[in-house]
Write a protein that holds these residues in place. Structure first.
Motif, PDB file in Angstrom:
ATOM      1  N   LEU A   1      -6.472  45.870  17.108  1.00 61.99           N
ATOM      2  CA  LEU A   1      -5.286  46.707  17.268  1.00 61.99           C
ATOM      3  C   LEU A   1      -4.993  47.503  16.000  1.00 61.99           C
ATOM      4  O   LEU A   1      -4.489  48.630  16.071  1.00 61.99           O
ATOM      5  N   LEU A   2      -5.298  46.913  14.843  1.00 60.75           N
ATOM      6  CA  LEU A   2      -5.088  47.641  13.593  1.00 60.75           C
ATOM      7  C   LEU A   2      -5.983  48.874  13.547  1.00 60.75           C
ATOM      8  O   LEU A   2      -5.525  49.977  13.193  1.00 60.75           O
TER       9      LEU A   2
ATOM     10  N   VAL B   1       1.620  38.887  22.579  1.00 62.72           N
ATOM     11  CA  VAL B   1       2.911  39.584  22.561  1.00 62.72           C
ATOM     12  C   VAL B   1       3.361  39.828  21.129  1.00 62.72           C
ATOM     13  O   VAL B   1       3.817  40.931  20.777  1.00 62.72           O
ATOM     14  N   ASP B   2       3.221  38.826  20.276  1.00 72.84           N
ATOM     15  CA  ASP B   2       3.670  38.983  18.896  1.00 72.84           C
ATOM     16  C   ASP B   2       2.825  40.000  18.139  1.00 72.84           C
ATOM     17  O   ASP B   2       3.354  40.830  17.394  1.00 72.84           O
ATOM     18  N   VAL B   3       1.500  39.923  18.321  1.00 71.78           N
ATOM     19  CA  VAL B   3       0.628  40.894  17.660  1.00 71.78           C
ATOM     20  C   VAL B   3       0.925  42.300  18.170  1.00 71.78           C
ATOM     21  O   VAL B   3       0.974  43.266  17.398  1.00 71.78           O
TER      22      VAL B   3
ATOM     23  N   LEU C   1       4.117  43.649  16.573  1.00 69.08           N
ATOM     24  CA  LEU C   1       3.863  44.177  15.233  1.00 69.08           C
ATOM     25  C   LEU C   1       3.152  45.517  15.303  1.00 69.08           C
ATOM     26  O   LEU C   1       3.449  46.437  14.534  1.00 69.08           O
ATOM     27  N   TYR C   2       2.212  45.628  16.236  1.00 70.58           N
ATOM     28  CA  TYR C   2       1.505  46.896  16.456  1.00 70.58           C
ATOM     29  C   TYR C   2       2.505  47.998  16.790  1.00 70.58           C
ATOM     30  O   TYR C   2       2.432  49.111  16.263  1.00 70.58           O
TER      31      TYR C   2
ATOM     32  N   TRP D   1      13.004  44.000  22.350  1.00 71.05           N
ATOM     33  CA  TRP D   1      13.179  42.628  21.863  1.00 71.05           C
ATOM     34  C   TRP D   1      14.631  42.176  22.035  1.00 71.05           C
ATOM     35  O   TRP D   1      14.896  41.047  22.469  1.00 71.05           O
ATOM     36  N   LEU D   2      15.571  43.049  21.724  1.00 73.85           N
ATOM     37  CA  LEU D   2      16.989  42.698  21.897  1.00 73.85           C
ATOM     38  C   LEU D   2      17.319  42.466  23.362  1.00 73.85           C
ATOM     39  O   LEU D   2      18.110  41.569  23.694  1.00 73.85           O
ATOM     40  N   ALA D   3      16.721  43.253  24.252  1.00 77.11           N
ATOM     41  CA  ALA D   3      16.946  43.049  25.680  1.00 77.11           C
ATOM     42  C   ALA D   3      16.415  41.688  26.115  1.00 77.11           C
ATOM     43  O   ALA D   3      17.054  40.969  26.906  1.00 77.11           O
TER      44      ALA D   3
END
Length: 760
Positions: A8-9, A589-591, A594-595, A609-611
């Protein structure tokens, strides 16, 4: 995770670090004190070698037609068509990422006699980059060309460059660094300004030379709508040819050797590898997009389902199960090195407002657990010692020794509320019920870790149990607080030791045998939760691995009908989806988050994320309300997403891979902390005070009850405290008993309609 992060990077770097701003939007040049005069006033092809650079100009009446920012799948073919019809060759300065996406266009450019140069990998402004970054940009662009077309080129057009007079100190240093890597910098002498889309006529006017001097003409075949460029070329090329100009590639226009050469096999294969990595990244990103969409939709659907189910379940529990169940129960406490909390557990059971016998099965403890319980001298408590054989064996020993048909299984680190046993047994008024799950609560909920587990128990476990109850597919009765019919347990062969999650295995076996398993949230018990991340990891690793074992063991339920089919298609399907597959996506999901924060729109990612947190908060508030819990602990819910959630899904990842590898785990006992306390306050109003009974009398009573052939006869709702119930002479010096023939007690009348004699 590392592989995905790297992919992904690279994907984000190659796709989203691309600067699609037009070259003409560059900032004004800075100081140019170090730029040699031969460069500032020389030709547009610059060889920035050493201290004596030299330049070259196109020959008179020669136009080197150049195109930047491509290739583009829509506009580059149209430009090539116009060039071919007019028998014109041009030079295309390609962006590496686009060349990797469209290698067929690069091959067509070369096959039709045109020339290629590089325009960096991501259209980066070289003058602003550190040396290592500039080297990376040029190297990756060259590899993309080598992989796509099998050639290399030494021509470089720096993005945002223009004429020689615009070269400043920063641009000159970057040109010198590029020369060290073997590149000639190609500037421009005439700009069509087609990037501004000023109209076809204006583009033609800007591209028409004034005089007969040779020119390097800048145009674009990508970077936006290039329809005006294509239309201008159709007119411009014949007009300039008619005026005596001829067109050539950059190298031919200045009389130098062709800079485009076949790539070495090493560069070609490295380039192909780069292209396949980028394409794989595209595929991964597409799959991730769909997976994230599916995961989000499933999470929302699950939230809606559990909230609706919780509301219906709460309303259903307002109705009684049937006639009150007042038959006594046998409480089995398997114990292995439980000296820290066993006294509190046993005393809480004896304080129940329901008649119970307590059987502590010491499974080879080495910390004096059995000695401690015996030293308490509590009435109605038996201690059975056995060699260490595991929790299932201890439970089976207790089942065999139990005096009553209704059983309660309790962990040695659990404290019951006074009415918990009574509440736990009420569902057995329904003859179809074979087991009842109680409501386990975290007692050591101080600190973040304790709060997070408290939230998980209330929101995660209990909401799911309400859903399972309504769907009649309960997969687990927790070992901390569960009620069972002895007949049901004997019919399935007792507790199996085939899995590490014996409670889940046992519950699934009962469901497949046709028994209904329900959830009684009013039967509350308090249990110790792990107080360190290491202890939590061990506990959840055992739980998760054992659940996977149980799911595999009972996979045949998927094809069965009736209660077994409901367990298989509803219960196992839910567990597979939400406790195995979706947690496996947790690292992804976490990676991917960050992407998104780095390469996409961070505001949108934070909003999503807030939702997600808001949905969890709504579920938490409702679950806490149903459980009559203070919602204060929910303030830590957002923080739970940064440590606790990662730990939980990594446990699932490790458990799944351990299962796939065929590795068997040993049972891992949780560390006890001694945080359990037996409440010392007065019994609740509904409790029936039970005076202290000397151990000798309790043993006599238990012996009589166990010996009686009618002691366990509850088929008609009639209970017997032994065929011969003893009269107790409570002489404090020497209590003794005498047998007395008693009449049976009718438990179906219920405590509210019992006579004084019954209560006596």
């Amino acid at each position: 995770m590392v592989t995905l992060a790297v992919a992904l990077l690279l994907q984000g770097y190659s796709r989203h670090m691309f600067n699609d701003a037009a070259d003409g939007t560059a900032a004004p040049p800075g100081p140019a004190t170090s730029v040699p005069a031969t460069v500032a006033h020389g030709g547009p092809v610059v060889d920035a070698v050493g201290d004596r650079p030299h330049t070259a100009r196109p020959q008179a009446r020669t136009i080197a037609l150049t195109f930047d920012d491509g290739p583009d799948p829509k506009w580059t073919p149209q430009v090539l068509d116009v060039l071919r019809r007019n028998h014109v060759h041009a030079t295309f300065f390609v962006v590496g990422t686009l060349a990797a996406q469209h290698p067929e266009l690069l091959r067509r450019i070369i096959a039709e006699g045109n020339q290629v140069g590089i325009h960096t990998f991501t259209h980066a402004e070289l003058a602003t980059l550190p040396p290592w970054y500039q080297s990376l940009e040029l190297r990756e662009a060259q590899l993309a060309v080598a992989g796509a077309a099998g050639v290399t080129t030494s021509l470089l057009r720096p993005p945002y460059s223009s004429g020689n007079d615009a070269v400043d100190d920063a641009a000159w240093r970057s040109m010198q660094r590029a020369r060290q890597q073997g590149y000639l910098s190609v500037l421009t002498t005439q700009d069509s300004e087609d990037w501004q889309r000023p109209g076809v006529a204006r583009i033609i006017a800007n591209a028409t030379p004034h005089g007969t001097a040779g020119q390097i003409l800048l145009m674009h075949d990508a970077g936006g709508d290039r329809s005006q460029t294509v239309a201008a070329l159709r007119t411009l090329l014949p007009e300039l040819k008619a005026r005596g100009f001829h067109f050539a590639t950059v190298s031919a226009s200045v009389g130098m050797a062709d800079p485009v050469r076949p790539a070495s096999s090493g560069n070609h294969w490295q380039g192909l590898g780069l292209i396949w990595v980028l394409r794989s990244g595209d595929l991964v990103l597409t799959v991730l997009d769909w997976l994230m969409l599916a995961a989000g939709a499933l999470s929302v659907l699950r939230a809606v389902a559990v909230l609706v189910a919780a509301r219906r379940h709460s309303r259903a529990r307002r109705n009684p199960w049937g006639p009150p169940v007042t038959a006594p129960a046998s409480v089995i406490v398997p114990a292995y090195n439980e000296s820290a909390g066993i006294e509190a557990a046993v005393r809480s059971l004896l304080a129940s407002d329901h008649p119970v016998e307590v059987i502590v099965v010491d499974d080879g403890s080495t910390d004096g657990t059995a000695d401690l319980v015996e030293s308490l001298g509590l009435p109605g408590v038996r201690v059975i010692r056995q060699r260490n054989a595991g929790k299932p064996a201890a439970l089976n020993t207790g089942i065999a020794a139990a005096s009553h048909d209704l059983l309660v299984m309790v962990d040695g680190d659990t404290v019951f509320e006074p009415d918990a046993v009574r509440m736990l047994l009420q569902p057995f008024a329904d003859a179809r019920v074979g087991a009842v799950s109680g409501n386990a609560k975290v007692i050591n909920r101080g600190g973040l870790l304790g709060r997070w587990q408290h939230i998980e128990y209330v929101v995660g476990f209990n909401l799911d149990r309400r859903l399972f109850d309504l769907a009649q597919c309960m997969p687990t009765v927790p070992g901390a607080v569960g009620g069972f019919r002895r007949a049901a347990l004997l019919r399935i062969g007792g507790v199996s030791d085939a899995t590490l999650a014996e409670d889940t295995d046992l519950t699934m076996a009962l469901c497949r045998d046709g028994w209904r398993v329900v959830y009684e949230e009013r039967a509350k018990a308090w249990t110790e939760a792990p107080a360190s991340l290491g202890a939590l990891w061990k506990q959840r690793y055992r739980w998760c691995y054992g659940t996977l074992q149980a799911m595999w063991k009972h996979r045949g339920a998927l094809l069965q009908r009736g209660p077994a089919g409901r367990l298989g298609r509803r219960g196992l399907g839910y567990l597979l989806l939400f406790q195995a597959l979706l947690p496996l996506l947790g690292p992804v999901v976490d990676v991917f988050t960050l992407y998104g924060l780095i390469f996409l729109d961070p505001v949108r990612i934070i909003g999503l994320w807030l939702a997600f947190v808001l949905v969890q908060l709504v579920m938490g508030l409702y679950a806490f309300r149903l459980d009559h819990e203070h919602p204060g602990s929910l303030w830590s819910l957002p923080l739970q997403q940064f440590v606790y959630r990662q730990l939980m899904y990594l446990v699932v990842v490790q458990s799944v891979f351990t299962a796939l590898a065929g590795t068997r785990l040993r049972w891992q006992r949780m560390e006890r902390y001694g945080s359990l306390q037996f409440p010392t306050g007065p019994p609740p109003p509904s409790a029936v005070p039970v005076p202290a009974v000397p151990t000798a009398l309790a043993d006599i009573w238990l012996h009589e009850a166990h010996a009686s052939p009618r002691a366990n006869d509850m088929t008609a709702g009639v209970g017997y405290y032994g065929h011969h119930s003893p009269i107790v002479y409570s002489d404090p010096r020497q209590p003794h008993t005498e047998p007395y023939e008693s009449a049976p007690l009718d438990y179906q009348r219920g405590p509210d309609r019992s006579t004084d004699q019954d209560r006596a």
